[in-house]
Enzyme design. Structure first.
Site, PDB file in Angstrom:
ATOM      1  N   SER A 120       0.833  -1.207   0.000  1.00 40.95           N
ATOM      2  CA  SER A 120       0.000   0.000   0.000  1.00 40.95           C
ATOM      3  C   SER A 120       0.870   1.261   0.000  1.00 40.95           C
ATOM      4  CB  SER A 120      -0.973  -0.042   1.190  1.00 40.95           C
ATOM      5  OG  SER A 120      -2.044   0.843   0.991  1.00 40.95           O
ATOM      6  N   ASP A 260      -5.305  -3.360  -3.337  1.00 41.41           N
ATOM      7  CA  ASP A 260      -4.475  -3.097  -2.172  1.00 41.41           C
ATOM      8  C   ASP A 260      -3.820  -4.354  -1.606  1.00 41.41           C
ATOM      9  OD1 ASP A 260      -3.389  -2.103   0.176  1.00 41.41           O
ATOM     10  OD2 ASP A 260      -5.260  -1.235   0.907  1.00 41.41           O
TER      11      ASP A 260
END
Length: 406
Positions: A120, A260
């Site tokens: 991320s 993600d």
């Protein structure tokens, strides 16, 4: 507002703005806004045998396969000679890691990491951390001058609540052919840079060998390098997933959907099955990692975070998601520490703790990010970032000098 606005806090802010009707007009390009939602048909077997278009299948590996990860490390000589660095998610709280790295440089004992992994916001930091002190200024600029408008805009479409075309443009400006050439040069020395995404069709983590992608170079390598960074930061449902062009058996073309990396783990040290315990039937040494030491930077806080929840769907959902990510991170830290104790691996963890009391009033608030960057820089320079607690502060400098850790 929560004491630390993590990526789930950003999700809550996005949902709240949408509910209040505060969506700005879309400003991205037509191509950005008019993505087709129709996908070509493919099977699990097609996906398993696929490769990114224009590149070899070996530029990635499944992040939940201990044997594949072991084989990958066998081809990385510096993985056993230099410490590793694992960078977690956390949205704007990546300012903590960016500041810590600069302070570590100023302390004069920052290693040339043998392996760097990013998830991320950690994926956005990882290539610059991998290239060392020369990139500290770029990280400082990114995490002290960025605003929410540089990351997303509301009104994303059928895939998500927001659109990340501003972040995509920022990645395109910072990830240049020259940066890829520098990453490729370090890759050839035996160092490795890994970014984690979550492949949403198989629900599995994917490890992208960013050095191999950089070494492949050309338009295909540059495109994929940028796509992987964007995908790793794509909060599902809040930010749009990234569609990666792939070629399967028989030259079958389709698009993989990646989002993600934090959906499967807040940071990556090794596949979960490796961390949880010995693999049945495997030699004892297969349970270990070759790393001389591993440094984990967690860009979130683990302390309790009190605020009165409202009796509304948005408040309840936002608070529940915050609790989930906090619990996930605490569990990952505990499992990683247990693995370290079982295998004799030196693992050091830095988190945003009670030494930083400042609050964020909005996503990507620059004043907050600058303060957090400065905090991380102070800890990195002083040598008190990792494994700190009030009880160990008095002895931290002695322990750090013995291990060369900040």
């Amino acid at each position: 507002m929560s004491r630390v606005m993590n990526r789930r806090g950003l999700a809550g802010a996005a949902m709240l703005a949408l509910a209040l009707g505060t969506m700005p007009a879309q400003a991205g390009t037509v191509a950005d806004r008019q993505r087709s939602t129709v996908r070509a048909s493919f099977t699990a077997a097609d996906l398993a045998a696929a490769r990114p278009e224009g590149l070899a299948a070996t530029v990635r590996l499944p992040g939940d396969d201990p044997a594949a990860f072991r084989a990958f490390l066998d081809g990385a000589p510096m993985a056993a000679r230099e410490p590793w660095l694992a960078l977690s998610g956390g949205g704007e709280n990546g300012a903590f890691a960016a500041g810590l790295l600069k302070g570590w440089t100023r302390a004069g004992n920052r290693p040339d990491f043998g392996v760097v992994t990013g998830v991320s916001t950690g994926a956005l930091i990882a290539p610059f951390a991998f290239l060392g002190a020369a990139q500290d200024a770029a990280l400082e600029k990114a995490y002290t001058e960025t605003s929410a408008a540089d990351v997303f805009e509301f009104g994303g479409g059928p895939e998500s609540l927001t659109d990340t075309w501003p972040l995509k443009r920022g990645i395109e400006r910072s990830v240049t052919p020259a940066l890829l050439a520098a990453v490729a040069a370090e890759h050839r020395k035996g160092r490795r840079l890994l970014v984690v995404t979550t492949e949403l069709d198989s629900l599995r983590p994917t490890l992208w060998d960013m050095g191999a992608i950089a070494a492949a170079g050309g338009p295909a390598g540059l495109k994929l390098f940028r796509e992987v960074m964007l995908a790793s930061a794509a909060i599902p449902g809040i930010f749009p997933p990234v569609m990666i062009d792939s070629v399967g058996p028989g030259a079958k073309r389709f698009q993989e959907m990646h989002a993600d990396g934090g959906a499967t783990a807040p940071f990556f040290v090794a596949p979960g099955r490796t961390l949880l315990g010995p693999i049945a039937g495997a030699p004892a040494e297969e349970d270990k990692l070759p790393a001389p030491a591993i440094y984990v930077v967690v860009n979130t806080a683990q302390a309790p975070d009190f605020q009165v929840a409202q009796r509304s769907m948005l408040s309840i959902l936002g608070r529940s998601l915050s609790a989930m990510i906090k619990a996930q991170t605490a569990g990952a830290i505990a499992v990683t520490r247990a693995f370290a104790a079982r295998t004799g691996t030196a693992i050091h963890v830095a988190t945003i703790d009670q030494r930083f009391p400042q609050t964020s009033q909005a996503p990507f608030e620059q004043g907050y990010m600058r303060a957090l960057f400065a905090h991380g820089e102070r800890l990195g320079k002083a040598g008190t970032a990792f494994d700190w607690s009030p009880d160990t502060l008095a002895t931290s400098s002695t322990r750090r000098s013995a291990s060369s850790a900040p």
